[in-house]
Design an enzyme around this catalytic site. Structure first.
Site, PDB file in Angstrom:
ATOM      1  N   ASN A  95     -75.482 -51.215 -43.719  1.00  0.00           N
ATOM      2  CA  ASN A  95     -74.005 -50.818 -43.939  1.00  0.00           C
ATOM      3  C   ASN A  95     -73.084 -52.064 -44.360  1.00  0.00           C
ATOM      4  OD1 ASN A  95     -75.232 -48.610 -43.355  1.00  0.00           O
ATOM      5  ND2 ASN A  95     -74.748 -48.702 -40.975  1.00  0.00           N
ATOM      6  N   VAL A  96     -72.055 -51.545 -44.859  1.00  0.00           N
ATOM      7  CA  VAL A  96     -70.942 -52.538 -45.562  1.00  0.00           C
ATOM      8  C   VAL A  96     -69.731 -52.276 -44.863  1.00  0.00           C
ATOM      9  CG1 VAL A  96     -72.184 -52.824 -47.797  1.00  0.00           C
ATOM     10  CG2 VAL A  96     -70.487 -51.006 -47.351  1.00  0.00           C
ATOM     11  N   HIS A 112     -76.403 -55.958 -47.513  1.00  0.00           N
ATOM     12  CA  HIS A 112     -75.733 -55.523 -48.565  1.00  0.00           C
ATOM     13  C   HIS A 112     -74.423 -56.129 -48.777  1.00  0.00           C
ATOM     14  CE1 HIS A 112     -78.946 -51.898 -48.721  1.00  0.00           C
ATOM     15  NE2 HIS A 112     -79.387 -52.992 -49.257  1.00  0.00           N
ATOM     16  N   CYS A 123     -65.603 -67.764 -60.241  1.00  0.00           N
ATOM     17  CA  CYS A 123     -65.413 -69.150 -59.692  1.00  0.00           C
ATOM     18  C   CYS A 123     -66.169 -68.828 -58.128  1.00  0.00           C
ATOM     19  CB  CYS A 123     -63.806 -69.458 -59.393  1.00  0.00           C
ATOM     20  SG  CYS A 123     -62.852 -68.355 -58.216  1.00  0.00           S
ATOM     21  N   CYS A 171     -58.856 -62.398 -60.265  1.00  0.00           N
ATOM     22  CA  CYS A 171     -58.741 -63.306 -59.292  1.00  0.00           C
ATOM     23  C   CYS A 171     -57.539 -64.384 -59.273  1.00  0.00           C
ATOM     24  CB  CYS A 171     -59.987 -64.410 -59.685  1.00  0.00           C
ATOM     25  SG  CYS A 171     -60.040 -65.840 -58.518  1.00  0.00           S
ATOM     26  N   CYS A 174     -58.529 -67.943 -60.584  1.00  0.00           N
ATOM     27  CA  CYS A 174     -59.039 -68.450 -62.088  1.00  0.00           C
ATOM     28  C   CYS A 174     -59.065 -67.185 -63.070  1.00  0.00           C
ATOM     29  CB  CYS A 174     -60.742 -68.803 -61.821  1.00  0.00           C
ATOM     30  SG  CYS A 174     -61.586 -67.611 -61.906  1.00  0.00           S
ATOM     31  N   SER A 212     -81.446 -44.578 -41.023  1.00  0.00           N
ATOM     32  CA  SER A 212     -81.539 -44.833 -42.269  1.00  0.00           C
ATOM     33  C   SER A 212     -83.069 -44.032 -42.950  1.00  0.00           C
ATOM     34  CB  SER A 212     -82.297 -46.305 -42.343  1.00  0.00           C
ATOM     35  OG  SER A 212     -82.600 -46.567 -43.834  1.00  0.00           O
ATOM     36  N   SER A 213     -82.932 -43.347 -43.996  1.00  0.00           N
ATOM     37  CA  SER A 213     -83.932 -42.730 -44.548  1.00  0.00           C
ATOM     38  C   SER A 213     -84.931 -43.459 -45.168  1.00  0.00           C
ATOM     39  CB  SER A 213     -83.556 -41.674 -45.671  1.00  0.00           C
ATOM     40  OG  SER A 213     -82.783 -42.372 -46.718  1.00  0.00           O
TER      41      SER A 213
END
Length: 280
Positions: A95-96, A112, A123, A171, A174, A212-213
């Site tokens: 998960n994020v 992930h 950068c 960004c 940069c 989770s599958s």
């Protein structure tokens, strides 16, 4: 069997999107996933098309509000509680959303990445998502998107005219392309991160898969690695998984109630404040 295996300690948790559905974050392949048809952004599309990046950031800017305000649920807190009891020695999450950490878990390997960070593809600087949101708000005064649906990666479904009016930002250091610090479909997880997860799996007393599958190899490979090293595998998920044949035990059950009941078997309960206390 679950109580006995977890009670032996050395548990490494491998969590998926199903653990966060009780927090209101949909999954890709479970019941909430079947109700949606939107395909996730691929890395190749994101880096190869300005229109794709505009579409992603417009949708993600709106969807982030949903992710940012989602709170941990009983399943997350139970995992943190088992860790505080010394039974869980490692956590690998696909998960994020950062909800393991929000619930008090420590030393979480984010396989992930995390939506809470943004990375420059030129950068390499990493900045907070909150700062990016401030910049996007400044670049889009008066922009009012309305989501038809929210995906598990924080991607909201928007109409084309809303996307076309959205201004992206680059960004601040940069001028390079900004990307959420997550692994997109079509992108590889960094090798050192995979190696760390393999080491945790090989040294585990139990690999406990939660929500989770295991459809994609990114997570399933750790089930295979556990099986190859004689590490027992237990899966708790709503619906069948790719790893069921590799598991010592596969439970088709909701995560929050199941993990709360597991805690109770070890003499602990979740407090209303979110803590874990011994049952008198």
């Amino acid at each position: 069997m679950l109580v006995d295996l977890v009670g032996d300690g050395g548990v490494v948790v491998l969590s998926g999107a199903g653990l966060s559905t009780e927090s209101g974050i949909p999954d890709y392949r479970g019941e909430t996933g079947r109700r949606r048809r939107a395909e996730p952004m691929t890395y190749q599309a994101f880096v190869g098309s300005a229109a794709a990046r505009q579409r992603y950031w417009a949708r993600s800017h709106l969807g982030w509000r949903h992710i940012a305000h989602a709170g941990w649920n009983a399943g997350h807190r139970a995992v943190a509680g088992l860790q505080s009891m010394g039974l869980v020695s490692g956590i690998i999450t696909q998960n994020v959303d950062g909800l393991h950490q929000a619930a008090g878990a420590e030393q979480v390997v984010e396989l992930h990445g995390s939506l809470h960070r943004v990375v420059c593809l030129s950068c390499g600087e990493r900045t907070s998502r909150e700062w990016l949101e401030q910049r996007l708000n400044a670049a889009n005064p008066g922009w009012l998107g309305a989501a038809d649906a929210i995906n598990p990666d924080g991607d909201a479904v928007l109409a084309d005219d809303q996307i076309g009016a959205f201004e992206t930002v680059d960004c601040a250091g940069c001028g390079g392309l900004l990307k959420p610090d997550v692994i997109f479909f079509g992108e590889n997880v960094p090798r050192p991160r995979v190696a760390e997860c393999y080491e945790l799996t090989e040294q585990a007393g139990l690999l406990l898969v939660l929500g989770s599958s295991l459809t994609v190899m990114s997570g399933y490979r750790f089930v295979r690695r556990a099986a190859d090293h004689g590490v027992p595998v237990v899966i708790v998920n709503q619906g069948p998984t790719r790893g069921d044949d590799d598991a010592h035990l596969a439970l088709d059950a909701p995560l929050g109630p199941t993990l709360t009941a597991l805690l109770a078997r070890f003499g602990c309960e979740l407090e209303s404040s979110g803590g874990v206390a011994r049952i008198p």
